[in-house]
Design an enzyme around this catalytic site. Structure first.
Site, PDB file in Angstrom:
ATOM      1  N   CYS A 108       7.218 -50.019   2.161  1.00 39.67           N
ATOM      2  CA  CYS A 108       8.640 -49.648   2.188  1.00 39.67           C
ATOM      3  C   CYS A 108       8.977 -48.640   1.094  1.00 39.67           C
ATOM      4  CB  CYS A 108       9.461 -50.931   2.027  1.00 39.67           C
ATOM      5  SG  CYS A 108      11.196 -50.677   1.651  1.00 39.67           S
TER       6      CYS A 108
ATOM      7  N   CYS B 100      11.892 -49.619  -1.197  1.00 39.17           N
ATOM      8  CA  CYS B 100      11.453 -50.708  -2.081  1.00 39.17           C
ATOM      9  C   CYS B 100      10.776 -50.123  -3.319  1.00 39.17           C
ATOM     10  CB  CYS B 100      10.480 -51.644  -1.366  1.00 39.17           C
ATOM     11  SG  CYS B 100      11.169 -52.464   0.079  1.00 39.17           S
TER      12      CYS B 100
END
Length: 102
Positions: free
Chosen positions: A26, A29
Site C-alpha cells: 500500500c 501506508c
C-alpha cells in the site's frame, strides 16, 4: 514470553492505543509510516502505537471492518473512540490523539 492477542494489546489501561492497519503493498501506508513513527515519539508514555499488517492478521481486520488501508483506529479502554480510512494529515492525527490523552 507469550505473544499477546490483538484484544489484549488494545486494552491498555489508562492509555489510548492507536492502531495502524496497513499492507506492505500500500503506497499511502508507506507515506503514513513516518507520520505514525513521529506520533509514537511525540506521545511516548501517553499513547501506545500498534501496526497491524492486514495480510498477516485478517481476523483483526475483519473484526473491526477494515475495508481499506491505511485505516487508523484509536482505542480507549478497549473501545473504538475514533476510526478513519485513508491517509490522514499528521496534524489532524495529533489533534485527535490529544483529545483522548488529556
Amino acid at each position: 514470553m507469550a505473544k499477546k492477542s490483538f484484544a489484549e494489546l488494545i486494552k491498555s489501561p489508562g492509555m489510548p492505543v492507536l492502531v495502524d492497519f496497513y499492507a506492505d503493498w500500500c503506497g499511502p501506508c508507506k507515506t503514513m509510516n513516518p507520520v505514525v513513527e513521529q506520533l509514537a515519539k511525540d506521545f511516548s508514555g501517553k499513547l501506545k502505537v500498534i501496526k497491524i499488517n492486514v495480510d498477516k492478521n485478517q481476523a483483526a481486520a475483519q473484526q473491526y471492518r477494515v475495508q481499506g488501508v491505511p485505516t487508523f483506529m484509536l482505542f480507549k479502554n478497549g473501545q473504538v473512540v475514533w476510526k478513519q480510512a485513508g491517509a490522514v494529515p499528521g496534524h489532524q492525527l495529533s489533534q485527535i490523539i490529544q483529545q483522548h490523552t488529556t
